[in-house]
Design an enzyme around this catalytic site. Structure first.
Site, mmCIF file in Angstrom:
data_model
loop_
_atom_site.group_PDB
_atom_site.id
_atom_site.type_symbol
_atom_site.label_atom_id
_atom_site.label_comp_id
_atom_site.label_asym_id
_atom_site.label_seq_id
_atom_site.Cartn_x
_atom_site.Cartn_y
_atom_site.Cartn_z
ATOM 1 N N ASP A 159 0.976 -1.248 -0.123
ATOM 2 C CA ASP A 159 0.009 0.008 -0.199
ATOM 3 C C ASP A 159 0.882 1.156 -0.036
ATOM 4 O O ASP A 159 0.486 2.108 -0.621
ATOM 5 C CB ASP A 159 -0.860 -0.150 1.265
ATOM 6 C CG ASP A 159 -1.529 -1.380 1.329
ATOM 7 O OD1 ASP A 159 -2.376 -1.484 0.531
ATOM 8 O OD2 ASP A 159 -1.703 -2.289 2.412
ATOM 9 N N HIS A 187 -4.428 -3.426 6.430
ATOM 10 C CA HIS A 187 -4.193 -3.609 5.110
ATOM 11 C C HIS A 187 -5.714 -4.258 4.629
ATOM 12 O O HIS A 187 -5.884 -5.099 4.593
ATOM 13 C CB HIS A 187 -3.119 -4.847 4.833
ATOM 14 C CG HIS A 187 -3.254 -5.261 3.349
ATOM 15 N ND1 HIS A 187 -2.958 -4.389 2.422
ATOM 16 C CD2 HIS A 187 -3.900 -6.172 2.729
ATOM 17 C CE1 HIS A 187 -3.035 -5.054 1.326
ATOM 18 N NE2 HIS A 187 -3.448 -6.234 1.581
HETATM 19 P P1 NAX Z 1 -2.209 -18.302 -3.664
HETATM 20 O O1 NAX Z 1 -3.650 -18.866 -3.546
HETATM 21 O O2 NAX Z 1 -1.553 -18.175 -5.035
HETATM 22 O O3 NAX Z 1 -1.318 -18.926 -2.854
HETATM 23 C C1 NAX Z 1 -1.548 -19.187 -1.606
HETATM 24 C C2 NAX Z 1 -0.732 -20.633 -1.183
HETATM 25 O O4 NAX Z 1 -0.872 -20.706 0.092
HETATM 26 C C3 NAX Z 1 -1.244 -21.673 -1.900
HETATM 27 O O5 NAX Z 1 -0.369 -22.554 -2.434
HETATM 28 C C4 NAX Z 1 -1.775 -22.733 -0.629
HETATM 29 O O6 NAX Z 1 -1.664 -23.892 -0.737
HETATM 30 C C5 NAX Z 1 -1.001 -22.155 0.527
HETATM 31 N N1 NAX Z 1 -1.387 -22.237 2.011
HETATM 32 C C6 NAX Z 1 -2.778 -22.238 2.206
HETATM 33 N N2 NAX Z 1 -2.572 -22.580 3.705
HETATM 34 C C7 NAX Z 1 -1.455 -23.009 3.776
HETATM 35 C C8 NAX Z 1 -0.786 -23.420 5.240
HETATM 36 N N3 NAX Z 1 -1.531 -23.779 6.359
HETATM 37 N N4 NAX Z 1 0.522 -23.594 5.293
HETATM 38 C C9 NAX Z 1 1.281 -23.196 4.146
HETATM 39 N N5 NAX Z 1 0.828 -22.931 2.904
HETATM 40 C C10 NAX Z 1 -0.420 -22.789 2.771
HETATM 41 O O7 NAX Z 1 -2.120 -16.935 -3.118
HETATM 42 P P2 NAX Z 1 -1.162 -15.577 -3.527
HETATM 43 O O8 NAX Z 1 -1.685 -14.752 -4.417
HETATM 44 O O9 NAX Z 1 0.132 -15.985 -3.319
HETATM 45 O O10 NAX Z 1 -1.462 -14.682 -2.062
HETATM 46 C C11 NAX Z 1 -1.195 -15.217 -0.859
HETATM 47 C C12 NAX Z 1 -1.939 -14.082 0.359
HETATM 48 O O11 NAX Z 1 -1.229 -13.021 0.165
HETATM 49 C C13 NAX Z 1 -3.262 -14.064 0.329
HETATM 50 O O12 NAX Z 1 -3.937 -14.328 1.452
HETATM 51 C C14 NAX Z 1 -3.610 -12.695 -0.635
HETATM 52 O O13 NAX Z 1 -4.786 -12.125 0.152
HETATM 53 C C15 NAX Z 1 -2.422 -12.187 0.459
HETATM 54 N N6 NAX Z 1 -1.989 -10.914 -0.141
HETATM 55 C C16 NAX Z 1 -1.549 -9.982 0.874
HETATM 56 C C17 NAX Z 1 -1.086 -8.825 0.268
HETATM 57 C C18 NAX Z 1 -0.568 -7.522 1.116
HETATM 58 O O14 NAX Z 1 -0.348 -6.266 0.788
HETATM 59 N N7 NAX Z 1 -0.767 -7.755 2.523
HETATM 60 C C19 NAX Z 1 -1.381 -8.230 -1.423
HETATM 61 C C20 NAX Z 1 -1.369 -9.390 -2.111
HETATM 62 C C21 NAX Z 1 -2.052 -10.489 -1.510
HETATM 63 O O15 NAX Z 1 -3.583 -10.249 -2.027
#
Ligand code: NAX
Length: 328
Positions: A159, A187
């Site tokens: 952000d 966020h």
């Molecule tokens: P993806 O869905 O592509 O990847 C997430 C991964 O986490 C998956 O491979 C899944 O298998 C894995 N996972 C789920 N549970 C788990 C656990 N207990 N232990 C280990 N791995 C686990 O999501 P992606 O686009 O990579 O985003 C990841 C996270 O970042 C999401 O929650 C998303 O909302 C968040 N974001 C946060 C942002 C920020 O600025 N704070 C911005 C970008 C993003 O939206």
């Protein structure tokens, strides 16, 4: 040769992971002279895909990559880690209520907080990117009572970077001319990007812009809703920019913010600016020697106060909901 720094990444097979791992392995965080050991956590069904990513990491032959370990057991993967980047989280699925989302993520972040508490290195720093990031960080922090609370933070650096980029575009300045940007709060769409204390080329940013309507109706909503705009355009959520911000945040935390500037980090509130103690709230911070401190003494006018309180109110609601669920 130096001992490798052990960096854990969760959700390593996901979208952000696909960008983050290569940046980490190539030295973007620690520089060209410090070897890095990657400790990658995924859920069992994603381990095969993660093996493919590790094959690609091997194929890059990065001089700084000392080794990679993957697995689905947090206590093994977090063993001795100096930095843990908690990216993996449960996205909101169809028909999922907010309570379901908090509960699903609560299960992940209670377990990971406990595992870090047990096995992480004594100097561990923990950055939470996975959403809802502030509240996930609060859950992990509360479940890791032996780790100092100051070692947890949630990511608002994306952000912050978005706000710098928007202000640079508006003023025609380069991003390097912009200092002291602040993201306050959560966020989420309630975040408050504040340019009243920011500088463009050493001059006050709000005075330079001199356009309150732009600040209110353009700048703030554009930054706060940028994630949705990316999804709309790209068909999936921000990934490379989120990975880049995750690196920027960790870099400044470990190596310090530059003189004359600060960063935005969601960290545990000590009551500064009237934000309730214990909330994970994004503040302007300076960092040195791996420790942050909240920038003090900024003058807050009524416009800013209302927005800072609104985003605090949302975080209080999230905190109360996870308390009700017994997660903290
Ligand atoms: P993806 O869905 O592509 O990847 C997430 C991964 O986490 C998956 O491979 C899944 O298998 C894995 N996972 C789920 N549970 C788990 C656990 N207990 N232990 C280990 N791995 C686990 O999501 P992606 O686009 O990579 O985003 C990841 C996270 O970042 C999401 O929650 C998303 O909302 C968040 N974001 C946060 C942002 C920020 O600025 N704070 C911005 C970008 C993003 O939206």
């Amino acid at each position: 040769s130096t001992t490798p720094v052990k960096v854990a990444v969760t959700g390593a097979a996901g979208q952000i992971g696909y960008s983050l791992l290569f940046r980490l392995a190539s030295g973007s965080l620690l520089g060209p002279d410090t070897p890095i050991q990657l400790q990658l956590l995924e859920i069992t069904p994603a381990l095969k895909a993660l093996e493919g990513v590790v094959m690609e990491l091997d194929d890059c032959a990065f001089p700084t990559l000392a080794g990679v370990e993957i697995g689905d057991d947090a206590e093994k993967i977090f063993d001795g880690v100096n930095l843990a980047l908690l990216v993996g989280a449960r996205p909101r699925g169809p028909g999922m209520e907010r309570g379901d989302l908090l509960e699903a993520n609560g299960a992940i972040f209670t377990a990971q907080g406990k595992a870090l508490n047990k096995v992480a290195a004594s100097d561990v720093r923990i950055g939470v990117t996975g959403n809802p990031a502030n509240t996930n960080a609060l859950i992990a922090m509360t479940n890791a009572p032996d780790i100092p609370k100051e070692r947890f933070s949630a990511l608002t650096r994306l952000d912050h970077n978005r706000a710098i980029s928007q202000l640079a575009a508006k003023t025609g300045a380069s991003v390097t001319d912009i200092k002291k940007m602040t993201i306050w709060g959560n966020h989420s769409a309630t975040q408050y990007p504040d340019i009243f204390h920011a500088e463009v080329g050493g001059k006050n940013a709000a005075e330079t812009v001199n356009d309150q309507a732009w600040i209110e109706n353009d700048f703030i909503p554009t930054v706060a809703k940028r994630g949705a705009a990316i999804i709309e355009a790209r068909g999936s959520s921000s990934a490379a920019s989120a990975a880049s911000a995750t690196i920027d945040a960790a870099h400044d935390w470990l190596f310090g913010t530059p003189e004359g500037d600060w960063a935005s980090m969601a960290v545990v509130s000590d009551g500064s600016y009237g934000i309730p103690e214990g909330l994970i709230y994004s503040f302007p911070v300076t960092t040195t020697g791996g420790d942050w401190s909240i920038v003090q003494g900024l003058e807050i006018d009524d416009f800013s106060r209302a927005r800072m309180d609104a985003t605090a109110a949302e975080l209080i609601e999230e905190r109360d909901a996870v308390k009700e669920l017994g997660l903290i």
